[in-house]
Design a protein around this motif. Structure first.
Motif, PDB file in Angstrom:
ATOM      1  N   VAL A  72      78.974  30.331  59.090  1.00 28.17           N
ATOM      2  CA  VAL A  72      78.019  31.090  59.913  1.00 28.17           C
ATOM      3  C   VAL A  72      76.604  30.725  59.500  1.00 28.17           C
ATOM      4  CG1 VAL A  72      77.155  33.402  60.463  1.00 28.17           C
ATOM      5  CG2 VAL A  72      79.627  33.011  60.252  1.00 28.17           C
ATOM      6  N   ASP A  73      75.755  30.489  60.487  1.00 27.34           N
ATOM      7  CA  ASP A  73      74.349  30.204  60.201  1.00 27.34           C
ATOM      8  C   ASP A  73      73.544  30.271  61.499  1.00 27.34           C
ATOM      9  OD1 ASP A  73      73.274  28.715  57.323  1.00 27.34           O
ATOM     10  OD2 ASP A  73      71.848  28.809  59.000  1.00 27.34           O
ATOM     11  N   LEU A  74      72.239  30.146  61.337  1.00 21.36           N
ATOM     12  CA  LEU A  74      71.319  30.003  62.469  1.00 21.36           C
ATOM     13  C   LEU A  74      71.053  28.533  62.734  1.00 21.36           C
ATOM     14  CD1 LEU A  74      68.285  32.339  61.651  1.00 21.36           C
ATOM     15  CD2 LEU A  74      69.850  32.556  63.571  1.00 21.36           C
ATOM     16  N   ALA A  89      75.088  26.705  56.184  1.00 23.15           N
ATOM     17  CA  ALA A  89      74.563  25.406  56.620  1.00 23.15           C
ATOM     18  C   ALA A  89      73.945  24.638  55.458  1.00 23.15           C
ATOM     19  CB  ALA A  89      73.524  25.613  57.718  1.00 23.15           C
ATOM     20  N   SER A  90      73.687  25.329  54.352  1.00 22.58           N
ATOM     21  CA  SER A  90      73.083  24.631  53.208  1.00 22.58           C
ATOM     22  C   SER A  90      73.309  25.406  51.919  1.00 22.58           C
ATOM     23  CB  SER A  90      71.574  24.427  53.447  1.00 22.58           C
ATOM     24  OG  SER A  90      70.914  25.670  53.405  1.00 22.58           O
ATOM     25  N   GLY A  91      72.793  24.866  50.830  1.00 19.42           N
ATOM     26  CA  GLY A  91      72.745  25.559  49.546  1.00 19.42           C
ATOM     27  C   GLY A  91      74.080  26.140  49.084  1.00 19.42           C
ATOM     28  N   ILE A  92      74.017  27.377  48.567  1.00 19.21           N
ATOM     29  CA  ILE A  92      75.196  28.045  48.006  1.00 19.21           C
ATOM     30  C   ILE A  92      76.300  28.153  49.059  1.00 19.21           C
ATOM     31  CG2 ILE A  92      76.080  30.217  47.050  1.00 19.21           C
ATOM     32  CD1 ILE A  92      73.277  30.863  46.048  1.00 19.21           C
ATOM     33  N   GLY A  93      75.916  28.505  50.272  1.00 15.90           N
ATOM     34  CA  GLY A  93      76.903  28.709  51.334  1.00 15.90           C
ATOM     35  C   GLY A  93      77.699  27.449  51.630  1.00 15.90           C
ATOM     36  N   ALA A 133      58.963  41.818  48.890  1.00 19.96           N
ATOM     37  CA  ALA A 133      59.969  42.103  49.918  1.00 19.96           C
ATOM     38  C   ALA A 133      61.322  41.531  49.496  1.00 19.96           C
ATOM     39  CB  ALA A 133      59.531  41.506  51.259  1.00 19.96           C
ATOM     40  N   TYR A 134      61.297  40.305  48.996  1.00 21.66           N
ATOM     41  CA  TYR A 134      62.536  39.655  48.550  1.00 21.66           C
ATOM     42  C   TYR A 134      63.184  40.461  47.430  1.00 21.66           C
ATOM     43  CZ  TYR A 134      65.679  35.934  46.967  1.00 21.66           C
ATOM     44  OH  TYR A 134      66.793  35.204  46.608  1.00 21.66           O
ATOM     45  N   THR A 135      62.368  40.836  46.439  1.00 21.20           N
ATOM     46  CA  THR A 135      62.891  41.582  45.292  1.00 21.20           C
ATOM     47  C   THR A 135      63.500  42.908  45.747  1.00 21.20           C
ATOM     48  OG1 THR A 135      61.270  40.563  43.845  1.00 21.20           O
ATOM     49  CG2 THR A 135      62.227  42.622  43.080  1.00 21.20           C
ATOM     50  N   PRO A 163      67.369  31.247  39.163  1.00 23.30           N
ATOM     51  CA  PRO A 163      66.632  30.314  40.036  1.00 23.30           C
ATOM     52  C   PRO A 163      67.407  29.006  40.233  1.00 23.30           C
ATOM     53  CG  PRO A 163      65.262  31.090  38.216  1.00 23.30           C
ATOM     54  CD  PRO A 163      66.661  31.492  37.894  1.00 23.30           C
ATOM     55  N   LEU A 164      67.553  28.614  41.490  1.00 24.75           N
ATOM     56  CA  LEU A 164      68.374  27.438  41.813  1.00 24.75           C
ATOM     57  C   LEU A 164      67.534  26.327  42.419  1.00 24.75           C
ATOM     58  CD1 LEU A 164      71.347  29.248  43.599  1.00 24.75           C
ATOM     59  CD2 LEU A 164      71.060  28.779  41.152  1.00 24.75           C
ATOM     60  N   ARG A 165      68.027  25.127  42.260  1.00 22.61           N
ATOM     61  CA  ARG A 165      67.359  23.959  42.841  1.00 22.61           C
ATOM     62  C   ARG A 165      67.836  23.779  44.287  1.00 22.61           C
ATOM     63  NH1 ARG A 165      67.983  18.527  42.616  1.00 22.61           N
ATOM     64  NH2 ARG A 165      70.088  18.812  41.798  1.00 22.61           N
ATOM     65  N   THR A 166      67.621  24.827  45.120  1.00 20.88           N
ATOM     66  CA  THR A 166      67.962  24.699  46.545  1.00 20.88           C
ATOM     67  C   THR A 166      66.665  24.790  47.348  1.00 20.88           C
ATOM     68  OG1 THR A 166      68.219  27.076  46.908  1.00 20.88           O
ATOM     69  CG2 THR A 166      70.184  25.887  46.191  1.00 20.88           C
ATOM     70  N   ASP A 167      66.755  24.481  48.654  1.00 18.07           N
ATOM     71  CA  ASP A 167      65.558  24.484  49.512  1.00 18.07           C
ATOM     72  C   ASP A 167      64.821  25.808  49.436  1.00 18.07           C
ATOM     73  OD1 ASP A 167      66.314  22.015  50.253  1.00 18.07           O
ATOM     74  OD2 ASP A 167      66.999  22.557  52.278  1.00 18.07           O
ATOM     75  N   ALA A 214      75.204  32.657  64.291  1.00 19.53           N
ATOM     76  CA  ALA A 214      74.902  34.091  64.272  1.00 19.53           C
ATOM     77  C   ALA A 214      73.656  34.342  63.443  1.00 19.53           C
ATOM     78  CB  ALA A 214      76.074  34.882  63.678  1.00 19.53           C
ATOM     79  N   ASN A 215      72.836  35.257  63.947  1.00 20.12           N
ATOM     80  CA  ASN A 215      71.705  35.761  63.176  1.00 20.12           C
ATOM     81  C   ASN A 215      72.196  37.044  62.508  1.00 20.12           C
ATOM     82  OD1 ASN A 215      69.421  37.056  62.260  1.00 20.12           O
ATOM     83  ND2 ASN A 215      68.190  36.553  64.064  1.00 20.12           N
ATOM     84  N   VAL A 216      72.311  37.023  61.189  1.00 18.83           N
ATOM     85  CA  VAL A 216      72.936  38.152  60.490  1.00 18.83           C
ATOM     86  C   VAL A 216      72.129  39.448  60.594  1.00 18.83           C
ATOM     87  CG1 VAL A 216      74.211  36.704  58.860  1.00 18.83           C
ATOM     88  CG2 VAL A 216      71.929  37.560  58.231  1.00 18.83           C
ATOM     89  N   ASN A 223      78.739  37.445  52.208  1.00 23.65           N
ATOM     90  CA  ASN A 223      77.435  37.710  52.836  1.00 23.65           C
ATOM     91  C   ASN A 223      76.367  37.042  51.986  1.00 23.65           C
ATOM     92  OD1 ASN A 223      78.196  39.553  55.053  1.00 23.65           O
ATOM     93  ND2 ASN A 223      78.870  40.896  53.398  1.00 23.65           N
ATOM     94  N   ASN A 224      76.009  35.843  52.363  1.00 22.97           N
ATOM     95  CA  ASN A 224      75.183  34.994  51.497  1.00 22.97           C
ATOM     96  C   ASN A 224      73.847  34.582  52.116  1.00 22.97           C
ATOM     97  OD1 ASN A 224      74.786  32.782  49.360  1.00 22.97           O
ATOM     98  ND2 ASN A 224      74.922  31.620  51.273  1.00 22.97           N
ATOM     99  N   ALA A 225      73.718  34.692  53.442  1.00 21.85           N
ATOM    100  CA  ALA A 225      72.477  34.235  54.095  1.00 21.85           C
ATOM    101  C   ALA A 225      71.292  35.006  53.539  1.00 21.85           C
ATOM    102  CB  ALA A 225      72.568  34.450  55.605  1.00 21.85           C
ATOM    103  N   SER A 250      64.654  43.651  48.667  1.00 24.06           N
ATOM    104  CA  SER A 250      65.869  43.409  49.466  1.00 24.06           C
ATOM    105  C   SER A 250      67.065  43.154  48.556  1.00 24.06           C
ATOM    106  CB  SER A 250      65.669  42.224  50.431  1.00 24.06           C
ATOM    107  OG  SER A 250      65.660  40.982  49.744  1.00 24.06           O
ATOM    108  N   LYS A 251      66.861  42.423  47.483  1.00 22.33           N
ATOM    109  CA  LYS A 251      67.978  42.082  46.596  1.00 22.33           C
ATOM    110  C   LYS A 251      68.402  43.288  45.749  1.00 22.33           C
ATOM    111  CE  LYS A 251      68.513  37.887  48.010  1.00 22.33           C
ATOM    112  NZ  LYS A 251      69.720  37.534  48.769  1.00 22.33           N
ATOM    113  N   GLY A 252      67.426  44.139  45.390  1.00 21.04           N
ATOM    114  CA  GLY A 252      67.773  45.392  44.719  1.00 21.04           C
ATOM    115  C   GLY A 252      68.659  46.233  45.629  1.00 21.04           C
TER     116      GLY A 252
END
Ligand code: NAD
Length: 257
Positions: free
Chosen positions: A35-37, A14-18, A156-158, A189-193, A61-63, A88-90, A160-162
């Motif tokens: 696919v998005d929420l 719905a936005s950004g990279i996706g 948590a983010y870090t 780092p990207l200039r997305t929301d 879909a909620n992934v 799988n980008n969400a 999850s990405k690991g």
């Protein structure tokens, strides 16, 4: 056209990279399952693809939910007959995500559920579909924080990405002889929301920019180009990679001023 007759399912489209990937993949001939929420954003992506003469369908879909992931894959095969590319980008980055002491259990659980379990579930239901299509390409969005620690904590983010990176490597090995390639896209780092809402003051943004040799945030469209390479046969001998697109961050010891 690099994705002619391919079907690509993109989560978080719905936005950004996706969204940028949906538009670029469609331009290269793919049919897109958005696919998005975020139903409004998802429908908007479909409209943008259709305005370019492409084909797309939106699936809510909620992934982080198994039933939703099973349904999004079913919807892809039902609508377009097959699935060739699973992106799988969400992902989420919550404002309460901090160091281990300050981060709540709720923030940890939600972040891991979307960012890591969501990728697992996408693969759990997507891999059988890729097998039915004779193989395919899986792209999982990790991050440069899977490779480097940051002084601005987001534990948590870090984590999850690991996890996404480790999971992608193992999947790549397990499915290598089934003609299924799996690569982890590791954006800087990207200039997305997602990031701009987290780095919500100019001071925080400047603090991050100091570490980027190129001296600017990346664009979602630049990640879409990398994802296109990973999705297409141009990367036919590439699997299990940490595909880093980060403006030079991971190469730098001291950045130029
Ligand atoms: P974004 O916020 O623009 O897009 C993320 C999309 O995911 C949104 O449309 C959102 O609605 C959707 N989403 C969130 N939770 C969902 C769920 N449970 N089910 C389905 N969809 C859901 O952000 P973006 O920057 O385009 O991020 C895309 C991916 O890139 C994420 O995995 C993010 O972690 C990763 N990433 C971003 C950056 C960055 O700096 N922006 C850097 C590295 C990695």
């Amino acid at each position: 056209m690099r994705l002619k007759d391919k079907v690509a399912l993109i989560t978080g489209a719905a936005s950004g990279i996706g969204r940028e990937s949906a538009l670029l993949f469609a331009k290269e001939g793919a049919k897109i399952v958005v696919v998005d929420l975020n139903d409004m954003g998802g429908q908007e992506t479909v409209t943008l693809v259709e305005a370019m003469g492409g084909q797309a369908v939106y699936v809510h879909a909620n992934v982080s939910l198994a039933a939703d992931c099973e349904e999004m894959i079913r919807a892809a095969e039902q609508r377009f007959g097959q699935l060739n590319i699973l992106f799988n980008n969400a992902g989420i980055m919550l404002s309460g995500d901090d160091d281990a002491v300050a981060t709540s259990e709720g923030v940890w659980d939600l972040t891991l559920a979307v960012n890591l379990k969501g990728v697992f579930l996408g693969c759990k239901y997507g891999i059988p579909a890729l097998r039915r299509a004779g193989g395919g390409s899986i792209i999982n969005t990790a991050s440069f924080v899977a490779l480097l620690g940051a002084a601005t904590p987001q534990i948590a983010y870090t984590a999850s990405k690991g996890g996404v990176l480790a999971l992608s490597r193992e999947l790549a090995i397990v499915h290598a002889r089934e003609n299924i390639r799996v690569n982890a896209l590791c954006p800087g780092p990207l200039r997305t929301d997602l990031l701009m809402n987290f780095l919500n003051t100019e001071e925080k943004r400047q603090r991050r920019l100091v570490h980027i040799p190129m001296g600017r945030f990346g664009e979602a469209s630049e990640m879409a180009k990398a994802a296109l390479f990973l999705a297409s046969d141009d990367s036919s001998y590439l699997t299990g990679s940490e595909f880093v697109v980060d403006g030079g961050i991971t190469a730098a010891y001291v950045t130029p001023q």
